[in-house]
Design a protein around this motif. Structure first.
Motif, mmCIF file in Angstrom:
data_model
loop_
_atom_site.group_PDB
_atom_site.id
_atom_site.type_symbol
_atom_site.label_atom_id
_atom_site.label_comp_id
_atom_site.label_asym_id
_atom_site.label_seq_id
_atom_site.Cartn_x
_atom_site.Cartn_y
_atom_site.Cartn_z
ATOM 1 N N GLY A 101 0.724 -1.399 -0.152
ATOM 2 C CA GLY A 101 -0.076 -0.130 0.020
ATOM 3 C C GLY A 101 0.887 1.310 -0.076
ATOM 4 O O GLY A 101 0.436 2.256 -0.776
ATOM 5 N N MET A 102 2.108 1.330 0.781
ATOM 6 C CA MET A 102 2.906 2.377 0.666
ATOM 7 C C MET A 102 3.684 2.544 -0.537
ATOM 8 O O MET A 102 3.564 3.547 -0.889
ATOM 9 C CB MET A 102 3.758 2.157 1.930
ATOM 10 C CG MET A 102 3.074 2.407 3.235
ATOM 11 S SD MET A 102 2.199 3.864 3.598
ATOM 12 C CE MET A 102 3.437 5.073 3.650
ATOM 13 N N LEU A 103 4.034 1.472 -1.225
ATOM 14 C CA LEU A 103 4.629 1.473 -2.616
ATOM 15 C C LEU A 103 3.760 2.031 -3.653
ATOM 16 O O LEU A 103 3.962 3.017 -4.236
ATOM 17 C CB LEU A 103 5.162 0.110 -2.918
ATOM 18 C CG LEU A 103 5.790 0.109 -4.222
ATOM 19 C CD1 LEU A 103 6.819 0.894 -4.339
ATOM 20 C CD2 LEU A 103 5.960 -1.374 -4.742
ATOM 21 N N ALA A 104 2.337 1.548 -3.514
ATOM 22 C CA ALA A 104 1.242 2.079 -4.422
ATOM 23 C C ALA A 104 0.855 3.596 -4.451
ATOM 24 O O ALA A 104 0.609 4.271 -5.047
ATOM 25 C CB ALA A 104 0.120 1.423 -4.275
ATOM 26 N N LEU A 105 1.059 3.937 -2.989
ATOM 27 C CA LEU A 105 0.614 5.328 -2.731
ATOM 28 C C LEU A 105 1.678 6.364 -2.903
ATOM 29 O O LEU A 105 1.790 7.477 -3.591
ATOM 30 C CB LEU A 105 0.617 5.566 -1.029
ATOM 31 C CG LEU A 105 0.202 7.026 -0.646
ATOM 32 C CD1 LEU A 105 -1.141 7.551 -1.056
ATOM 33 C CD2 LEU A 105 0.315 7.155 1.011
ATOM 34 N N LEU A 106 3.075 5.803 -2.888
ATOM 35 C CA LEU A 106 4.260 6.612 -3.591
ATOM 36 C C LEU A 106 4.502 6.668 -5.012
ATOM 37 O O LEU A 106 4.615 7.550 -5.518
ATOM 38 C CB LEU A 106 5.499 5.919 -3.072
ATOM 39 C CG LEU A 106 5.875 6.078 -1.475
ATOM 40 C CD1 LEU A 106 7.211 5.579 -0.833
ATOM 41 C CD2 LEU A 106 6.119 7.701 -1.234
ATOM 42 N N LEU A 107 3.721 5.685 -5.652
ATOM 43 C CA LEU A 107 3.895 5.732 -7.115
ATOM 44 C C LEU A 107 2.532 6.519 -7.569
ATOM 45 O O LEU A 107 2.563 7.289 -8.486
ATOM 46 C CB LEU A 107 3.413 4.128 -7.444
ATOM 47 C CG LEU A 107 4.673 3.155 -7.730
ATOM 48 C CD1 LEU A 107 4.064 1.925 -7.938
ATOM 49 C CD2 LEU A 107 5.761 3.630 -8.614
ATOM 50 N N TYR A 108 1.675 6.539 -6.685
ATOM 51 C CA TYR A 108 0.378 7.130 -7.198
ATOM 52 C C TYR A 108 0.940 8.818 -6.905
ATOM 53 O O TYR A 108 0.717 9.565 -7.852
ATOM 54 C CB TYR A 108 -0.839 7.032 -6.421
ATOM 55 C CG TYR A 108 -1.902 7.980 -6.519
ATOM 56 C CD1 TYR A 108 -2.532 8.120 -7.725
ATOM 57 C CD2 TYR A 108 -2.023 8.987 -5.623
ATOM 58 C CE1 TYR A 108 -3.545 9.144 -7.908
ATOM 59 C CE2 TYR A 108 -3.420 9.706 -5.604
ATOM 60 C CZ TYR A 108 -3.937 9.832 -6.770
ATOM 61 O OH TYR A 108 -4.838 10.878 -7.013
ATOM 62 N N ALA A 109 1.507 9.384 -5.934
ATOM 63 C CA ALA A 109 2.163 10.546 -5.728
ATOM 64 C C ALA A 109 2.904 10.971 -6.686
ATOM 65 O O ALA A 109 2.955 12.135 -7.251
ATOM 66 C CB ALA A 109 2.667 10.632 -4.378
ATOM 67 N N GLY A 110 3.836 10.182 -7.241
ATOM 68 C CA GLY A 110 4.891 10.559 -8.080
ATOM 69 C C GLY A 110 4.247 10.879 -9.518
ATOM 70 O O GLY A 110 4.527 11.578 -10.239
ATOM 71 N N SER A 111 3.292 9.909 -9.972
ATOM 72 C CA SER A 111 2.520 10.005 -11.057
ATOM 73 C C SER A 111 1.553 11.246 -11.182
ATOM 74 O O SER A 111 1.607 11.801 -12.202
ATOM 75 C CB SER A 111 1.942 8.521 -11.434
ATOM 76 O OG SER A 111 1.025 8.189 -10.607
ATOM 77 N N ARG A 112 0.976 11.202 -10.062
ATOM 78 C CA ARG A 112 0.233 12.644 -9.908
ATOM 79 C C ARG A 112 0.827 13.883 -10.198
ATOM 80 O O ARG A 112 0.548 14.754 -10.605
ATOM 81 C CB ARG A 112 -0.688 12.519 -8.534
ATOM 82 C CG ARG A 112 -1.736 13.537 -8.556
ATOM 83 C CD ARG A 112 -2.982 12.996 -9.216
ATOM 84 N NE ARG A 112 -4.145 13.961 -8.928
ATOM 85 C CZ ARG A 112 -4.925 14.299 -9.614
ATOM 86 N NH1 ARG A 112 -5.172 13.545 -10.637
ATOM 87 N NH2 ARG A 112 -5.666 15.183 -9.500
#
Length: 159
Positions: A101-112
């Motif tokens: 979940g933390m990895l997906a959140l970091l990926l989402y933040a970077g892509s956003r």
């Protein structure tokens, strides 16, 4: 160029995540084989705390009128909490939702952030990129919800 860097980073992260999930699933399957020995628990077994018994009174206490009232004020013995459900115990044994979940959140933040930066370029960002960012956000939300349920299950099983 920025598009290639962002999409390459996303592809690398997704491949890393899928590879990590594959390794975890393989370890689980190998552990379920009949010949695989079970590892002993890392923690020592819990023991019930020793409670010293009440010291016997050497002399008889005089009876008074307050004695029946004090007996009525005593609370009933506390019941032991019910056994956690099987689903709760199963969920408490899983350790992977929080890091994923933390990895997906970091990926989402970077892509956003990359999506925000691409909005100010003269060229338009590909439409698939916006769909990828939104789906990554939903995956991150689902994984973090599962991770919070995992933490609640851990708390419930350790009580």
């Amino acid at each position: 160029m920025a598009y290639l860097l962002v999409m390459g980073g996303l592809a690398l992260s997704v491949c890393f995540t899928l590879g990590w999930g594959l390794v975890r699933a393989t370890r689980w399957l190998v552990g379920r084989l009949p010949g695989a020995g079970r590892k002993p628990s890392r923690r020592p077994p819990r023991r019930a705390p020793s409670r010293p018994g009440a010291a016997p009174q050497s002399r008889a206490a005089p009876q008074s009128r307050a004695a029946p009232q004090s007996r009525a004020r005593k609370a009933a013995p506390a019941k032991a909490p019910p056994e956690p459900w099987r689903l709760t115990r199963w969920l408490a044994r899983r350790r992977s939702p929080l890091p994923l979940g933390m990895l997906a959140l970091l990926l989402y933040a970077g892509s956003r952030l990359a999506e925000y930066g691409m909005a100010f370029r003269p060229q338009a960002a590909p439409g698939e990129f916006h769909g990828l960012v939104s789906s990554l956000g939903w995956v991150a939300a689902a994984l973090l919800t599962l991770a919070s349920m995992n933490l609640l299950a851990l708390w419930r099983c350790r009580r």
